[in-house]
Design an enzyme around this catalytic site. Structure first.
Site, short mmCIF file in Angstrom:
data_model
loop_
_atom_site.label_atom_id
_atom_site.label_comp_id
_atom_site.label_asym_id
_atom_site.label_seq_id
_atom_site.Cartn_x
_atom_site.Cartn_y
_atom_site.Cartn_z
N TYR A 255 0.82 -1.21 0.00
CA TYR A 255 0.00 0.00 0.00
C TYR A 255 0.86 1.27 0.00
O TYR A 255 0.38 2.33 -0.37
CB TYR A 255 -0.93 0.03 1.21
CG TYR A 255 -2.04 -1.00 1.17
CD1 TYR A 255 -2.23 -1.83 0.06
CD2 TYR A 255 -2.90 -1.16 2.24
CE1 TYR A 255 -3.24 -2.77 0.03
CE2 TYR A 255 -3.92 -2.10 2.21
CZ TYR A 255 -4.08 -2.90 1.11
OH TYR A 255 -5.08 -3.84 1.08
N LYS B 144 3.39 -15.20 2.37
CA LYS B 144 3.44 -16.02 1.16
C LYS B 144 4.89 -16.24 0.75
O LYS B 144 5.33 -15.84 -0.33
CB LYS B 144 2.65 -15.36 0.04
CG LYS B 144 1.15 -15.50 0.16
CD LYS B 144 0.69 -16.93 -0.12
CE LYS B 144 0.77 -17.25 -1.61
NZ LYS B 144 0.33 -18.65 -1.87
N ASP C 69 -2.89 -17.73 2.09
CA ASP C 69 -4.07 -18.28 1.43
C ASP C 69 -4.62 -19.47 2.20
O ASP C 69 -5.85 -19.61 2.36
CB ASP C 69 -3.77 -18.64 -0.02
CG ASP C 69 -2.52 -19.50 -0.19
OD1 ASP C 69 -1.75 -19.65 0.77
OD2 ASP C 69 -2.32 -20.02 -1.31
N ASP D 118 -5.41 -6.87 5.63
CA ASP D 118 -6.63 -6.24 5.14
C ASP D 118 -7.64 -7.30 4.74
O ASP D 118 -8.83 -7.25 5.10
CB ASP D 118 -6.28 -5.34 3.96
CG ASP D 118 -7.37 -4.34 3.64
OD1 ASP D 118 -8.44 -4.37 4.27
OD2 ASP D 118 -7.16 -3.51 2.73
N ASP E 205 -11.07 -8.97 7.17
CA ASP E 205 -12.44 -8.91 6.67
C ASP E 205 -13.08 -10.29 6.63
O ASP E 205 -14.29 -10.44 6.86
CB ASP E 205 -12.47 -8.27 5.28
CG ASP E 205 -12.44 -6.75 5.33
OD1 ASP E 205 -12.38 -6.21 6.45
OD2 ASP E 205 -12.47 -6.10 4.28
#
Length: 368
Positions: free
Chosen positions: A140, A191, A224, A248, A252
């Site tokens: 970001y 990852k 993941d 992020d 959620d």
């Protein structure tokens, strides 16, 4: 002197939910825990007033405050404003200028709301997860961040994932410290199988654990796979630490396990001051500005109220007061009181935003 709390209600339903948080703060003021409360603009309303998403004067007030509590920013009214002054830019500047690198997103399922979860009750009953997200680095904020014109007439979009050792060390330390006062377990998610930043993340978290926090249990999981496990068996987790992008997304995912976005608070913390130990902090409900219901008295104020509970705990060293406020929310829900987002099919009549705030204030007298 009473500590200073800067309220930034923002846009949409932000002012409505913050008004109910004010009621709770006034209750504590009557019971010996006082705050000097200030209020200012951020987001679209600040753009309307000043032509920017947060003014320099407001930013100065935020820097001086003992804690900042934000409602929500944004809405379709400001879709056409320049990118650099969009409502969300006010929130990003707050995070950057206050140095808020650690985002804490609890996902706790209240027993009375277990049937509202997107998962079966037996999977979420008693759920209490804390996601610790690195907030000021990663993709970001990495450079270059641009869209380039190519000689063949196509375009190329570039976002850069960047992490330095110290950024990973400090967020890992926050996660380990919080785990020490919870169940003592941290799962680090990245990852590393396809991303060099993930390789470094894994190495630094592992070393930080070995050198400083060996008393805490540490596990690693690819992000993941972590998303899959959150919906397969969420109670296996205690504290999850991860980077900005994955945090992020995963927070959620965890949010929907609890029944409603309207229930979820968050805290964003900076580094402790070397002299006072005080951390700059911003607290905000996870839900957005919900412009479609703004002004209708339908918003759920509990996420804002629970964000204030996090402020009591992390900024004002008032853990007992935070516990009392969380018990009050639990009592209200156990009484069957619901805002519109929590009624569901055949769930009965909903109470208004203000009525829910009043109910929490009344429950505080019972929650001692």
């Amino acid at each position: 002197m009473a500590p200073t709390l800067l309220l930034l209600p923002g846009d949409g339903i932000g002012p409505e939910v913050m008004a109910e948080m004010r009621k709770v703060a006034r209750w504590f003021d009557r019971h010996g825990l006082s705050f000097e409360i200030e209020e200012d603009l951020v987001g679209g309303c600040a753009f309307d007033a000043h032509g920017q998403a947060i003014s320099d004067a407001t930013m100065e007030r935020a820097l001086r405050a003992d804690a900042v509590l934000l409602g929500a920013v944004g809405g379709p009214k400001w879709d056409g404003v320049p990118y650099e002054v969009r409502p969300e830019a006010g929130l990003l500047r707050l995070r950057k200028d206050l140095g808020l690198f650690a985002n804490l997103r609890p996902a706790k399922c209240f027993d009375a709301l277990a049937d509202f979860s997107s998962l079966k009750r037996e999977l979420v009953e008693g759920l209490d997860i804390l996601i610790v997200r690195e907030l000021t680095g990663g993709v970001y904020f990495g450079e270059p961040k641009e869209i380039r014109d190519l000689p063949n007439g196509e375009k190329r979009a570039i976002d850069t994932q960047v992490y330095d050792t110290h950024e990973i060390e400090r967020i890992a330390a926050v996660a380990f410290e919080l785990a020490r006062v919870r169940q003592g377990r941290v799962c680090s998610m990245e990852k590393r199988n396809v991303m060099k930043s993930g390789v470094l993340w894994h190495e630094v978290v592992t070393r930080t654990h070995r050198e400083r926090f060996a008393d805490v249990e540490l596990s690693h999981m690819l992000a993941d796979a972590g998303g899959m496990q959150l919906v397969r068996n969420p109670r296996q987790f205690d504290v999850i630490v991860t980077d900005n992008l994955f945090g992020d997304i995963l927070s959620d995912v965890a949010a929907m396990l609890t029944g409603s976005l309207g229930m979820l608070p968050s805290a964003s913390l900076g580094a402790p001051d070397p002299e006072t130990g005080r951390r700059r902090a911003l607290y905000e409900p996870v839900h957005g500005s919900a412009p479609d219901i703004a002004g209708q008295g339908r918003a759920n104020p509990l996420a804002a109220i629970l964000s204030f509970a996090m402020a009591l705990r992390y900024s004002f060293d008032a853990g007992e007061a935070a516990d009392r406020l969380e018990r009050a929310v639990e009592l209200v829900l156990a009484d069957g009181l619901r805002t519109a987002d929590l009624t569901g099919p055949g769930g009965g009549a909903a109470i208004s935003t203000a009525e829910m705030g009043d109910a929490v204030v009344a429950a505080l007298d019972r929650a001692g």
